[in-house]
Design an enzyme around this catalytic site. Structure first.
Site, PDB file in Angstrom:
ATOM      1  N   GLY A 469       0.832  -1.204   0.000  1.00 28.42           N
ATOM      2  CA  GLY A 469       0.000   0.000   0.000  1.00 28.42           C
ATOM      3  C   GLY A 469       0.864   1.250   0.000  1.00 28.42           C
ATOM      4  N   ILE A 648      13.627  11.753  -3.702  1.00 31.59           N
ATOM      5  CA  ILE A 648      12.222  11.391  -3.542  1.00 31.59           C
ATOM      6  C   ILE A 648      11.759  10.855  -4.898  1.00 31.59           C
ATOM      7  CG2 ILE A 648       9.908  12.265  -3.005  1.00 31.59           C
ATOM      8  CD1 ILE A 648      11.869  12.398  -0.618  1.00 31.59           C
ATOM      9  N   GLY A 721      14.745   6.293   1.899  1.00 29.18           N
ATOM     10  CA  GLY A 721      13.626   5.546   2.480  1.00 29.18           C
ATOM     11  C   GLY A 721      12.904   6.400   3.500  1.00 29.18           C
ATOM     12  N   GLY A 723       9.353   5.392   4.695  1.00 29.45           N
ATOM     13  CA  GLY A 723       8.089   4.786   5.125  1.00 29.45           C
ATOM     14  C   GLY A 723       7.828   4.921   6.607  1.00 29.45           C
ATOM     15  N   GLU A 724       8.878   4.977   7.396  1.00 28.46           N
ATOM     16  CA  GLU A 724       8.697   5.019   8.841  1.00 28.46           C
ATOM     17  C   GLU A 724       9.058   6.363   9.450  1.00 28.46           C
ATOM     18  OE1 GLU A 724       9.749   0.705  10.351  1.00 28.46           O
ATOM     19  OE2 GLU A 724      10.754   1.150   8.478  1.00 28.46           O
TER      20      GLU A 724
HETATM   21 MO1  MOS Z   1       8.767  -2.691   9.498  1.00 30.06          MO
HETATM   22  S1  MOS Z   1       8.026  -2.270  11.342  1.00 30.06           S
HETATM   23  O1  MOS Z   1      10.425  -2.352   9.674  1.00 30.06           O
HETATM   24  O2  MOS Z   1       8.499  -4.346   9.239  1.00 30.06           O
END
Ligand code: MOS
Length: 757
Positions: A469, A648, A721, A723-724
């Site tokens: 996603g 990006i 990266g 995502g987190e």
């Molecule tokens: Mo993600 S929490 O690094 O699988």
């Protein structure tokens, strides 16, 4: 003007391409693992333990087995028979439930298989387990937990430290030292834990949402005693993972076994409440942070002690001090991570597993220091900014933290902030403004990809990376599209299947950097071959040109002076209709052993804090909170985050990831907590009604600023990266804003009305 969802790309940013699978998803055409149609499936339902610690002394299956439609029940009752019948294989799977010992609440005890889901569920409800129950040690403060140092329980953890923090702390002009606490949380992806297993002769196909299909294959091979070559795992689209689908759970091997016995496909969709107990979770943490500074605010000492809960028999921990020790220019640092073993399931990874709790603690402590010093919180970060890792003194490959602070502060209007707590008010609302740093290590895994370019200019990319996603499918397609100068419509990407080259694990925000680097490498092998052919044709327009000056555009090989030749002709010269290359990429800090590991379904990470350089993405988050003076209700009308994460790839998917992280951060700060009955070791709110997450009414304006940054050291794609990254820092920014609004410092998350009464 670009619409908010598709920010105009700035320097070193790719276009906001629409997710390739977007139409499929919004029209209901997308097929997730549990949607895959198979002929004549049977259905499984899990029976799980009602206690957290003890032994099953009796398991009465008679009534369950007599339920119409029931085909089979796997449990400790028949484990021995099944093991004997499978004498030729190791069949570890049954060992998972063979012993009557219960180690945590909700442990899988039996698997019921029936002709229909309803029959399987009805039968499971009729299973009667009698337990010999012992009182569990279920929380950080429970008697009977066992505390162990992470550095002793693990070979690869060393507590970062430098200088003499204790001495510097004693000598420091200004100090703060407080305890902070974060709760247990569970990944509540909308897509539940689902597994479908289908056998054809001795070959097994598994449909399961996964962040790492090769890893899942390896685990099932081990636990079901199978040859990994005979197993195929397919996970095309994942309906949210967040770390919850990264490590295999025991259910998969059990369903594989159930399908083998049933001689038909068996499908399991575990319930929402079972999703709280059959997988892993973000465990509760506790922190002691001590800071010492000069009167001007320069950090002299930083101490960070962390405690993390996990299961009795496992050594999982996240170790966030690897990041918090490196964020600011403190010359004296001491850290320590302890693991608290309790009678709970194994803890695990959940979005920014280490940074979310650890950076919350550090960034709150830093705000406390700013208050004590009377220094603006942004200025305190500026005073202590560094371009070198304070532990190793290695340079950051790039670090744009203060650019992020400057851009976000300006957009937020931070200069209008009145510094004193409780000094900003709007009618009945106390207004608070807070900020905090977001940070995430740039991690990468080895990855492999196969790319094919046809004479017609169509592109096919194959790599077992994963679309959770996040937009992975789209940015991988963009990589090939840019490299070949063809439109996105001409690029087909296949992901999520062990029949494809291994694309790495979709974890640690590593997919774009890793998979795209492998794809780039394969694309360049094809380009090299084309350029070689274009420059070697006698009498050809590009004959004798320097290959490094060429590019591909509009189905032509193009030279710097505009001379060009069509792909069609170049392919004809090569005598081929399609060129295909497979490439493997190994990240900085790892060697080819990482590739061997990857193909076997194991993973290592490169990047992050390395000996000779440090790779991290940074951001700055600003929030406004409003606390009602009478009801103490807490609202977050607006948040602004500015982030720098190298190249990006796609401003739309990047913004979406960062915004999603910030919104989840509202949950961390104000809502989300898995509540535990300490006496029984069971979860109280194991459903989406009682487990609070931010909904639309909780979210005000969320603005994401993408700050241009170039980094040619991290990987060929130049990608860090993200995502987190967005979730990190949000909870501290909100907590700091709550203090600024009210003058009350709450050091335990989530902050709720009762904390401000
Ligand atoms: Mo993600 S929490 O690094 O699988």
């Amino acid at each position: 003007m670009a619409i908010a969802a598709a920010p105009e790309p700035k320097a070193n940013m790719g276009p906001p391409a629409i997710r390739l699978e977007a139409r499929q998803k919004v029209t209901g055409g997308a097929r997730y693992a549990a949607d895959v149609a198979l002929t004549n499936p049977a259905y499984a339902y899990l029976f799980t333990s009602a206690i957290a610690k003890g032994v099953i002394i009796k398991l009465d299956l008679d009534e369950a087995a007599a339920t119409p439609g029931v085909l089979d029940i796997l449990s400790c009752r028949n484990a021995q028979d099944i093991l004997v019948s499978m004498i030729l294989r190791s069949a570890q799977a049954m060992k998972l439930i063979e012993k009557p010992e219960i180690r945590h609440a909700g442990q899988i005890v039996a698997v019921v298989v029936a002709n229909t889901f309803e029959a399987a569920r009805e039968a499971a409800f009729k299973i009667k387990a009698t337990y010999d129950e012992y009182p569990p040690s279920a929380t950080l403060d429970s008697r009977g937990v066992k505390i162990e140092l992470a550095s002793e329980g693990s070979d690869d953890h060393e507590d970062p430290q430098v200088g003499s923090a204790a001495k510097a702390l004693k000598a420091a002009k200004v100090t703060v030292g407080e305890m902070y606490e974060t709760p247990a949380q569970h990944h509540n992806a909308i897509e539940l834990f689902a597994t479908t297993c289908a056998w054809k002769d001795d070959e097994l196909t598994i449909h399961e949402p996964s962040q790492f299909v090769y890893g899942l294959r390896r685990d099932v091979a081990t636990n079901a005693g199978l040859d990994p070559k005979k197993i195929r795992v397919i996970s095309k689209l994942v309906g949210g993972a967040f770390g919850g689908k990264g490590r295999p759970t025991t259910r998969t091997a059990l369903i594989a076994l159930a399908a083998e016995r049933a001689k038909r496909p068996v499908k399991l969709v575990a319930t929402r409440s079972q999703n709280f107990t059959i997988g892993r979770y973000r465990a509760e943490t506790r922190h002691r942070v001590q800071l010492g500074a000069t009167a001007a605010g320069a950090l002299e000492a930083l101490e960070h002690d962390g405690w993390e809960l996990t299961g009795r028999h496992d050594s999982f921990f996240t170790g966030g001090t690897d990041t918090t020790a490196r964020m600011y220019a403190a010359p004296n640092v001491r850290t320590k991570v302890s693991i608290v073993h309790a009678d709970r399931a194994q803890a695990g990874y959940m979005r920014a597993p280490a940074e979310t709790p650890y950076v919350y603690a550090l960034e709150t402590a830093l705000d406390e220091l700013a208050v004590k010093l009377g220094v603006d919180p942004v200025e305190l970060r500026r005073i202590n900014d560094t371009q070198r890792d304070p532990i190793t003194h290695a340079p950051y490959t790039s670090r744009s933290l203060m650019q992020c602070y400057d851009e976000a502060a300006l957009a937020f209007g931070w200069s209008r902030r009145k510094p004193d707590a409780g000094s900003m008010r709007d009618g009945d609302w106390q207004v608070g403004w807070g900020c905090a740093t977001a940070v995430y290590p740039t991690r990468m895994t080895a990855a492999a990809a196969r790319v094919t370019l046809t004479r017609q200019g169509d592109v096919r990319v194959e790599t077992a990376a994963h679309e959770l996603g996040t937009g992975a499918l789209t940015v991988i397609a963009q990589t090939a599209s840019e490299r070949f100068g063809v439109g996105l419509a001409g690029v087909h990407v296949e992901l999520g299947d062990t029949m494809l080259p291994p694309g790495g694990m979709a974890a640690d925000s590593s997919t774009t950097a890793s998979a795209c680097s492998a794809v780039l490498k394969a694309c360049d092998m094809i380009r090299d071959q084309l350029f070689e052919a274009a420059t070697s044709g006698v009498g050809a327009p590009l004959h004798g040109r320097d290959v490094s000056s060429l590019r591909l555009a509009d189905a032509h090989v193009v030279g710097p002076d505009g001379a060009k030749e069509t792909l069609d002709v170049v392919f004809a010269r090569l005598g081929t209709e399609a060129i295909s290359h497979a490439a493997e990429w190994v990240p900085p800090g790892l060697d080819n052993g990482a590739l061997a590991q990857l193909h076997m379904g194991d993973i290592s990470y490169g990047g992050g804090p390395m000996k000779d350089r440090a790779m991290f993405a940074f951001g700055a988050e600003f929030v406004e909170v409003r606390v009602h003076s009478l009801t103490r209700e807490i609202r977050v009308p607006r948040m602004i985050g500015a982030f720098a994460a190298g190249r990006i790839m796609n401003t739309r998917t990047a913004r979406s990831q960062l915004m999603g992280g910030m919104i989840w951060g509202i949950g961390s700060a104000l809502h989300e907590e898995t509540e535990i009955d300490a006496a029984r070791g069971r979860y109280l709110n194991d459903n989406l009604g009682d487990y609070l997450v931010p909904v639309n009414a909780d979210v005000g304006a969320v603005d994401v600023i993408l700050v241009p940054e170039e980094d040619d050291q991290v990987n060929p794609a130049g990608v860090k990266g993200l995502g987190e990254l967005g979730i990190v820092g949000t909870a501290a920014a909100i907590s700091n804003a709550v203090f600024h609004a009210t003058g009350t410092r709450v050091r335990k998350l989530p902050i709720r009305i009762e904390n401000l009464l």
